[in-house]
Structure formats: C-alpha cells, structure tokens
Design a protein around this motif. Structure first.
Motif, mmCIF file in Angstrom:
data_model
loop_
_atom_site.group_PDB
_atom_site.id
_atom_site.type_symbol
_atom_site.label_atom_id
_atom_site.label_comp_id
_atom_site.label_asym_id
_atom_site.label_seq_id
_atom_site.Cartn_x
_atom_site.Cartn_y
_atom_site.Cartn_z
ATOM 1 N N GLY A 124 11.164 -20.885 -7.055
ATOM 2 C CA GLY A 124 12.427 -21.408 -7.548
ATOM 3 C C GLY A 124 12.351 -22.840 -8.060
ATOM 4 N N GLN A 125 11.160 -23.420 -8.117
ATOM 5 C CA GLN A 125 10.990 -24.790 -8.602
ATOM 6 C C GLN A 125 10.068 -24.819 -9.815
ATOM 7 N N TRP A 152 -0.835 -29.374 -8.481
ATOM 8 C CA TRP A 152 0.514 -29.111 -8.985
ATOM 9 C C TRP A 152 1.529 -29.919 -8.185
ATOM 10 N N ILE A 153 2.510 -30.489 -8.892
ATOM 11 C CA ILE A 153 3.522 -31.344 -8.269
ATOM 12 C C ILE A 153 4.904 -30.762 -8.574
ATOM 13 N N PRO A 154 5.731 -30.528 -7.546
ATOM 14 C CA PRO A 154 7.085 -30.030 -7.809
ATOM 15 C C PRO A 154 7.953 -31.124 -8.426
ATOM 16 N N PHE A 155 8.904 -30.717 -9.250
ATOM 17 C CA PHE A 155 9.720 -31.699 -9.963
ATOM 18 C C PHE A 155 10.504 -32.610 -9.029
ATOM 19 N N ARG A 193 11.410 -25.974 -18.711
ATOM 20 C CA ARG A 193 12.275 -24.791 -18.584
ATOM 21 C C ARG A 193 12.256 -23.957 -19.864
ATOM 22 N N ALA A 194 12.282 -24.626 -21.008
ATOM 23 C CA ALA A 194 12.257 -23.912 -22.287
ATOM 24 C C ALA A 194 10.944 -23.141 -22.455
ATOM 25 N N LEU A 195 9.823 -23.754 -22.114
ATOM 26 C CA LEU A 195 8.538 -23.064 -22.222
ATOM 27 C C LEU A 195 8.468 -21.849 -21.313
#
Length: 85
Positions: free
Chosen positions: A27-28, A47-50, A77-79
């Motif tokens: 969900g992130q 990897w780093i969560p937003f 999000r668009a990608l």
C-alpha cells in the motif's frame, strides 16, 4: 520507463545517468536511486518508503540534492498506474 531493475524516471531530464526507481508494495510507494557514475549506490541504499522520504526531506537543508524532485510521488503513482493498465 522500465528496465531489468523496474519502473523508473529521470529526476533530472538533463542527466540520463541518474534514475529514480519506483514500486508499490504494502500500500506504499517505494523509491530507489541508481547512478551510472556510482553503481555502488544501488547496493548501498535499498528501497525507501515515501513516508520516510517525507520525514527526511523536512529536515534537509542542502542545495545540491532536492528530495522533492528526486522522489516525485505524483510521477511515481502515474508510472505505476500506467504499468498496471
């Protein structure tokens, strides 16, 4: 765009040697940088969560690196959305 590492965009369109990779998990939105001039960066930083990026960006005061540009949530999000269609 996509390659063997995953979905990515160029945080600085004038420099195609640096890429910001994105993925959605749990969900992130997660981000990871790649720099062709510093290949160890990929291995050294995972990897780093937003949400962690937002917290770090709030304390960032440097001038050479802008986390808001390198880690663009709307673009990510668009990608991801485009890939899932």
């Amino acid at each position: 765009m996509q390659d063997e590492r995953g979905l990515y965009y160029y945080p600085n369109v004038a420099n195609k040697r640096i890429r910001t990779y994105v993925k959605q998990e749990g969900g992130q939105i997660w981000f990871r940088l790649y720099n062709a001039d510093d290949p160890d960066l990929w291995e050294a930083h995972g990897w780093i969560p937003f949400d962690a990026i937002e917290k770090a960006a709030a304390r960032y005061s440097g001038k050479q690196f802008d986390p808001a540009v390198a880690y663009d949530l709307q673009l990510a999000r668009a990608l991801i959305s485009e890939k899932s269609q």
